[in-house]
Design a protein around this motif. Sequence first.
Motif, PDB file in Angstrom:
ATOM      1  N   SER A 184      48.764  50.661  32.345  1.00  0.00           N
ATOM      2  CA  SER A 184      48.579  50.830  33.484  1.00  0.00           C
ATOM      3  C   SER A 184      47.158  50.763  34.091  1.00  0.00           C
ATOM      4  CB  SER A 184      49.395  52.831  33.571  1.00  0.00           C
ATOM      5  OG  SER A 184      49.201  53.781  34.383  1.00  0.00           O
ATOM      6  N   GLY A 185      46.330  51.239  33.652  1.00  0.00           N
ATOM      7  CA  GLY A 185      45.407  51.205  34.123  1.00  0.00           C
ATOM      8  C   GLY A 185      45.123  49.686  34.336  1.00  0.00           C
ATOM      9  N   ALA A 186      45.249  48.941  33.681  1.00  0.00           N
ATOM     10  CA  ALA A 186      45.056  46.883  34.238  1.00  0.00           C
ATOM     11  C   ALA A 186      45.491  46.739  35.846  1.00  0.00           C
ATOM     12  CB  ALA A 186      45.992  46.275  33.079  1.00  0.00           C
ATOM     13  N   ALA A 187      46.623  48.202  36.240  1.00  0.00           N
ATOM     14  CA  ALA A 187      47.109  47.788  37.240  1.00  0.00           C
ATOM     15  C   ALA A 187      46.062  48.399  38.038  1.00  0.00           C
ATOM     16  CB  ALA A 187      48.580  48.607  36.982  1.00  0.00           C
ATOM     17  N   GLN A 188      45.677  49.854  37.607  1.00  0.00           N
ATOM     18  CA  GLN A 188      44.601  50.420  39.190  1.00  0.00           C
ATOM     19  C   GLN A 188      43.595  49.855  38.590  1.00  0.00           C
ATOM     20  OE1 GLN A 188      45.062  54.046  35.613  1.00  0.00           O
ATOM     21  NE2 GLN A 188      45.372  54.547  37.599  1.00  0.00           N
ATOM     22  N   ALA A 189      42.827  49.079  37.604  1.00  0.00           N
ATOM     23  CA  ALA A 189      41.358  48.274  37.798  1.00  0.00           C
ATOM     24  C   ALA A 189      42.008  47.076  39.013  1.00  0.00           C
ATOM     25  CB  ALA A 189      41.514  47.764  36.104  1.00  0.00           C
ATOM     26  N   ARG A 190      42.704  46.195  38.915  1.00  0.00           N
ATOM     27  CA  ARG A 190      43.499  45.261  40.086  1.00  0.00           C
ATOM     28  C   ARG A 190      43.235  45.559  41.347  1.00  0.00           C
ATOM     29  NH1 ARG A 190      45.554  40.052  39.105  1.00  0.00           N
ATOM     30  NH2 ARG A 190      45.735  40.219  37.100  1.00  0.00           N
ATOM     31  N   ALA A 191      43.961  46.672  41.293  1.00  0.00           N
ATOM     32  CA  ALA A 191      44.080  47.514  42.463  1.00  0.00           C
ATOM     33  C   ALA A 191      42.677  47.801  43.216  1.00  0.00           C
ATOM     34  CB  ALA A 191      45.249  48.348  43.081  1.00  0.00           C
ATOM     35  N   LEU A 192      41.562  47.959  42.535  1.00  0.00           N
ATOM     36  CA  LEU A 192      40.272  48.217  43.300  1.00  0.00           C
ATOM     37  C   LEU A 192      39.505  47.430  43.798  1.00  0.00           C
ATOM     38  CD1 LEU A 192      39.586  50.747  39.887  1.00  0.00           C
ATOM     39  CD2 LEU A 192      39.873  51.330  42.404  1.00  0.00           C
ATOM     40  N   SER A 193      39.313  47.068  45.117  1.00  0.00           N
ATOM     41  CA  SER A 193      38.560  47.045  45.634  1.00  0.00           C
ATOM     42  C   SER A 193      36.581  46.037  44.718  1.00  0.00           C
ATOM     43  CB  SER A 193      38.072  47.475  47.043  1.00  0.00           C
ATOM     44  OG  SER A 193      37.201  47.899  46.666  1.00  0.00           O
ATOM     45  N   ARG A 194      36.347  45.425  45.329  1.00  0.00           N
ATOM     46  CA  ARG A 194      35.412  44.990  44.893  1.00  0.00           C
ATOM     47  C   ARG A 194      34.180  46.114  45.340  1.00  0.00           C
ATOM     48  NH1 ARG A 194      35.342  40.048  42.228  1.00  0.00           N
ATOM     49  NH2 ARG A 194      37.266  38.571  42.632  1.00  0.00           N
ATOM     50  N   HIS A 195      34.408  46.062  46.133  1.00  0.00           N
ATOM     51  CA  HIS A 195      33.976  47.483  46.393  1.00  0.00           C
ATOM     52  C   HIS A 195      33.529  48.891  45.223  1.00  0.00           C
ATOM     53  CE1 HIS A 195      31.336  50.392  48.981  1.00  0.00           C
ATOM     54  NE2 HIS A 195      32.233  51.333  48.977  1.00  0.00           N
ATOM     55  N   ALA A 196      34.901  49.495  45.218  1.00  0.00           N
ATOM     56  CA  ALA A 196      34.613  50.425  44.596  1.00  0.00           C
ATOM     57  C   ALA A 196      34.143  50.083  43.193  1.00  0.00           C
ATOM     58  CB  ALA A 196      36.541  50.622  44.797  1.00  0.00           C
ATOM     59  N   ARG A 197      35.081  48.519  42.234  1.00  0.00           N
ATOM     60  CA  ARG A 197      34.409  48.540  41.187  1.00  0.00           C
ATOM     61  C   ARG A 197      32.629  48.380  41.457  1.00  0.00           C
ATOM     62  NH1 ARG A 197      37.566  42.944  40.343  1.00  0.00           N
ATOM     63  NH2 ARG A 197      39.721  43.322  41.474  1.00  0.00           N
TER      64      ARG A 197
END
Length: 480
Positions: free
Chosen positions: A48-61
């Motif tokens: 579930s976390g991997a899906a959340q991480a992928r969805a984060l924009s580069r700016h958000a990361r």
Amino acid sequence: MRESTLLPLDQVLPAFREVLSPYDGRVVGAVPLSSPGAVDRIVARARSGAAQARALSRHARGKVLDDAAAMIDGQREDFAKTITAESGKTIRQARKEVLRAVNTLRLSGAEARRNAGETIPFDSYQGSEDRTGWFTREPLGIIAAITPYNDPLNLVAHKVGPAIAGGNAVILKPSALTPLSAQMLADVLAKAGLPGGVLTVVHGDREVAEAIVRNPAIRMVSFTGGFSTGEAIARTAGLKKLSMDLGGNAPVIVMDDADLGAAVEACVSGAFWAAGQNCVGVQRILVADSVYGEFRRRFLRETAQLRAGDPAGETTDVGPMITAGAVDHLAAKIDAAVASGAEVIAGNIREDNVLHPTVLENVPEGSSLWTEEVFGPVVMLQPFATFDEAVALANAVDFSLHAGIFTSSINTALKAAGSIDAGGIMINDSSDYRFDGMPFGGSKYGSMGREGVRFAYEEMTQPKVVCIKHQEGRGQPLSP
């Protein structure tokens, strides 16, 4: 309420492990333990976390990583005291590790924004003139990160930071001896806005680590530690990507035209920093015959000035080794070398887990002290007659991370850089220099991947090619 980054074994009554000071044995904290039976649930959370991480924009990361760096910078003394309490690293050294971890996270934030991919010049090949495209860097998915005790904050940051920058989820298994700094970092990342499932910290024994490594949902294992553990991970992991930062046995060559003062100062620091528990720490100092006596005299004088003892003391230079067992293991190697003809010329004094800075010469080249990683406050001096002899001595081990050479000749320096087989050559510096943005990893046996933020980020992502064939005059064009 944010989901905790700390996942205990049992939902109601988790078991706990106390964390002990390596200096005086006092309890400095405790962490809840997980069992192999909890790994399926841990991995499901990470999916579930991997899906959340992928969805984060580069700016958000990038913002999460930058904000976490700022928070750690604002709590640097608390982090430093935790490092000292659980690892025995001196407080002054711990403060420097905190600053490095801040920089590692900032570099990771920058990488998240910068390293998105490249355009591909398809028209450079005849027959592909009507194609345009690019590649992106995509997350692997779930990264298992296994970290050691000697840099309990910054080495965690070196795995977690690039993994988050790349859009991955991370299951972090820190050293059982030093889990508190890792947990503090995870908590700061959560406060900085990292979604709850992206980072899971797992505390447990070897069986827990094996169950994580074996799980087919894990796309990559990033490990820093010893060769025997690395080999066990490789046997267990199956078909997944492995990146390992394994042990070293660093040589430093001191030529007859070197600045001896600078060489002595750097080599004393490089040999005894963090009580020698440093994979790029100076282990074998190879000194030209003509300056050996003077180098030896100065080196012993500066070594004698180091203060060993309580790592919380502001004037302490060398704290304890991590456990009594680690001291016993190293003491046995010293005894074996002495029995074979080596001579202790400084130190070899033990006070509980504190081994005073120890210097030997005439160490047999076949002894384990010479051929294996020392990982303690022990260094060996060895004279040489020619440059070629020095290089042969430097290369006469099965594995290597860094090496160093001191010389005023650029030709000699470049010749050494080309002929010494190591992951990095430090010229007019000791082997233990490391900038967190440079590639870092081993050579020869056990060389598997590179750390350093940009390079770890690229290890933890994969290219995806997008190729567009132009359609003008062949039906409807592509619509925006």
